[in-house]
Scaffold this active site. Structure first.
Site, PDB file in Angstrom:
ATOM      1  N   ASP A   1       0.831  -1.200   0.000  1.00 56.33           N
ATOM      2  CA  ASP A   1       0.000   0.000   0.000  1.00 56.33           C
ATOM      3  C   ASP A   1       0.869   1.256   0.000  1.00 56.33           C
ATOM      4  OD1 ASP A   1      -2.736   1.169   0.542  1.00 56.33           O
ATOM      5  OD2 ASP A   1      -1.661   1.954   2.278  1.00 56.33           O
TER       6      ASP A   1
ATOM      7  N   GLU B   1      13.174 -15.614   1.213  1.00 57.82           N
ATOM      8  CA  GLU B   1      13.394 -16.738   2.132  1.00 57.82           C
ATOM      9  C   GLU B   1      12.368 -17.843   1.854  1.00 57.82           C
ATOM     10  OE1 GLU B   1      12.914 -15.031   6.041  1.00 57.82           O
ATOM     11  OE2 GLU B   1      14.574 -13.621   5.722  1.00 57.82           O
TER      12      GLU B   1
HETATM   13  C1  GLC Z   1      -4.033   3.216  -0.533  1.00 60.10           C
HETATM   14  C2  GLC Z   1      -5.340   2.486  -0.343  1.00 60.10           C
HETATM   15  C3  GLC Z   1      -6.363   3.467   0.106  1.00 60.10           C
HETATM   16  C4  GLC Z   1      -5.920   4.070   1.419  1.00 60.10           C
HETATM   17  C5  GLC Z   1      -4.523   4.662   1.325  1.00 60.10           C
HETATM   18  C6  GLC Z   1      -3.935   4.921   2.672  1.00 60.10           C
HETATM   19  O1  GLC Z   1      -4.094   4.141  -1.556  1.00 60.10           O
HETATM   20  O2  GLC Z   1      -5.695   1.823  -1.512  1.00 60.10           O
HETATM   21  O3  GLC Z   1      -7.636   2.891   0.236  1.00 60.10           O
HETATM   22  O4  GLC Z   1      -6.825   5.071   1.797  1.00 60.10           O
HETATM   23  O5  GLC Z   1      -3.627   3.807   0.664  1.00 60.10           O
HETATM   24  O6  GLC Z   1      -3.583   3.729   3.298  1.00 60.10           O
END
Ligand code: GLC
Length: 543
Positions: free
Chosen positions: A207, A258
């Site tokens: 993310d 790993e």
């Molecule tokens: C990413 C996720 C989103 C979230 C953001 C912060 O873009 O897809 O839904 O709000 O990260 O974690």
């Protein structure tokens, strides 16, 4: 490993709170997901990416994690996650989880310890605390903005009651950014990655990957006159896509290696295919979402140039191209493609414009055939296979996206694409929960024709089109290979061969276009008539 599964997979994004409710409380959960895994196998996808399932106060739909090695009680417990992984594997589906490494929740014990321990402590060094500017530190340390509107800094009150330091949060104030220069943070994530790999997950989506490193001197950012978080346009920004971020991912890769055959998918919205390529390769991530494709307008020239850029950038470095058209962060494709503004650089783009849902559906169907015919990996967000529209009239009181609050209601945010899935029946909750239960976000009336059950029974439905397309993707030799070659160049038309006599034609020209009437049509989003392919339609042709 040129035949690795992730090089040509179709991966289905599950947003667990909205997929299926197994315990009848109006929220989706892992029991519900388990029960619906056969649906996903039958749909013909190769794997699932599960959006965050961790304990979280849900200030940002679960992307505010308070325990990286647990399961949210709304969704079940660790044993349910183990069962999802095992049952998915038994059905031949891979499982990718979501690793939210840029920030934690303010309710994470690390943050509580950082607040309690005070300035200069190792606990505070896990996050990005700074003194404020101004005579008494009353101004934020930099001009950096949050993705959800407003400043990226929040000032705390110290334990003694005095106004204190500020902490950085590139997203909501409930999501303090971690300090990835801190060895304690790095070591903790080694452990967290191993925890999930040990449980059998096949990969992780990383993310907000470009957020993890910040320019060490914390200079002010130059947003070039557009004070919005539009990272696809940012070059040289001090808090996004800073080169030091790659050290972090090289370390992640060391952990993944790993294990056998575990992958990372970068969520990295950066300014060029070249910048994106830096996240990829033998010592970093294996693959990345293709945001330029996702954000492209429904326009033949724009799509052609994104496809060319993608192939030119990734094929030579041995990275599979990916094709993504939607997610839990984007306006539903049917709605977006039914508006005047069909591109989406920012989630407020197109908001409030009139929507032609019939046009949007025609284009989404054509887009699905384009996407699934391109070489590489494709992603499909839950509900897109049904052609669900964005629910753009959710009552204000039901909206949970922090962007709504942080922009003073100006941007409605992303709840409209997260409305619970309609499975069956004529009215809410459409089989998502038992009858009579109110779902966590309200479902609209009028979705009776868009349920899985209704679309399964309708040969002309989006679901049947997607299923047929995914079945062909597994059986047509050209679609199994890597060949790709544009055919001719007609205005507004995308036409390419994939080898073995397979051709995909997509018509965005505004009028009908002739196709070779002597070739059998394997599949079409709107049927050609007398050798003419309608506008906003796509066809797959065989020899
Ligand atoms: C990413 C996720 C989103 C979230 C953001 C912060 O873009 O897809 O839904 O709000 O990260 O974690």
């Amino acid at each position: 490993m040129s035949d690795a599964w992730w090089r040509r997979a179709v991966i289905y994004e599950v947003y667990p709170r909205s997929f299926a409710d197994g315990n009848g409380d109006g929220d989706g959960d892992l029991r519900g997901l388990r029960a619906r895994l056969p649906y996903l196998r039958d749909l013909g996808v190769d794997g699932i990416w599960i959006a965050p399932w961790y304990p979280s106060p849900m200030a940002d739909g679960g992307y505010d994690v308070s325990d990286f090695t647990g399961i949210h009680p709304l969704f079940g417990e660790l044993a349910d996650a183990d069962a999802v992984i095992a049952e998915a594997h038994a059905l031949g589906l891979r499982v990718i989880t979501d690793m939210v490494a840029n920030h934690t929740s303010i309710e994470h014990p690390w943050f509580a310890a950082a607040l309690a321990a005070g300035p200069g402590s190792p606990e505070r060094a896990r996050y990005l605390f700074r003194d404020g500017r101004g005579d008494s530190g009353e101004e934020p340390p930099t001009n950096w903005i949050s993705a959800f509107g407003g400043s990226a800094w929040t000032r705390i009150t110290e334990a003694n009651g005095a106004p204190g330091q500020w902490y950085l949060h590139l997203f909501a104030e409930e999501q303090p950014d971690l300090n990835w220069s801190d060895e304690a943070v790095r070591a903790d994530f080694d452990r967290i990655l191993r925890f999930w790999f040990d449980r059998g997950v096949d990969g992780m989506r990383i993310d907000a990957a470009p957020a993890l490193a910040k320019a060490p001197a914390f200079p002010d950012a130059d947003y070039g006159g557009d004070p919005r978080f539009v990272t696809i346009r940012w070059v040289g920004n001090p808090h996004w896509d800073v080169d030091a971020v790659h050290e972090v991912f090289r370390r992640f890769r060391g952990v993944a290696d790993e294990y056998a055959d575990r992958i990372f998918v970068a969520e990295a919205v950066v300014s060029s295919a070249e910048r994106l390529a830096a996240y990829l390769g033998p010592d970093e991530m294996q693959t990345a979402f293709n945001f330029p494709y996702l954000k492209s307008a429904w326009d033949a020239d724009a799509l052609r140039s994104v496809i060319d850029d993608t192939l030119e950038q990734f094929v030579p470095i041995g990275v599979p191209p990916t094709w993504v058209t939607s997610s839990h962060d984007e306006v539903r494709l049917r709605t977006r493609f039914g508006r005047r503004t069909t591109s989406s650089a920012h989630f407020a783009d197109g908001q409030g414009e009139a929507v032609d849902l019939e046009l949007g559906l025609r284009r989404s169907r054509a887009s699905a055939l384009l996407t699934f015919a391109l070489p590489g990996t494709a992603y499909l967000y839950q509900g897109e296979e049904l052609g669900l529209p964005e629910v753009d009239d959710l009552p204000d009181g039901s909206i949970t996206d922090p962007v709504f609050r942080r922009t003073g209601g100006e941007t409605r945010g992303r709840d409209g694409c997260r409305v619970p899935m309609p499975w069956s029946g004529d009215e809410p909750p459409y089989g998502f929960s038992p009858d009579g239960i109110t779902t966590w976000l309200p479902q609209p009336s009028g979705w009776d024709g868009l349920t899985v059950a209704a679309e399964e029974a309708d040969p002309g439905s989006m679901l049947r089109l997607v299923r047929d397309a995914l079945a062909l993707r597994r059986s047509v030799p050209g679609l199994l290979g890597d060949e790709f070659r544009w055919v001719g160049r007609r205005d507004g038309v995308l036409e390419f061969d994939r080898g073995g006599g397979f051709t995909c034609v997509v018509n965005l020209s505004g009028s009908v276009v002739p196709i070779d009437a002597t070739r059998p049509v394997l599949l079409a989003s709107t049927a050609p008539v007398d050798g003419l392919l309608p506008n906003d339609a796509a066809a797959w042709l065989s020899r």
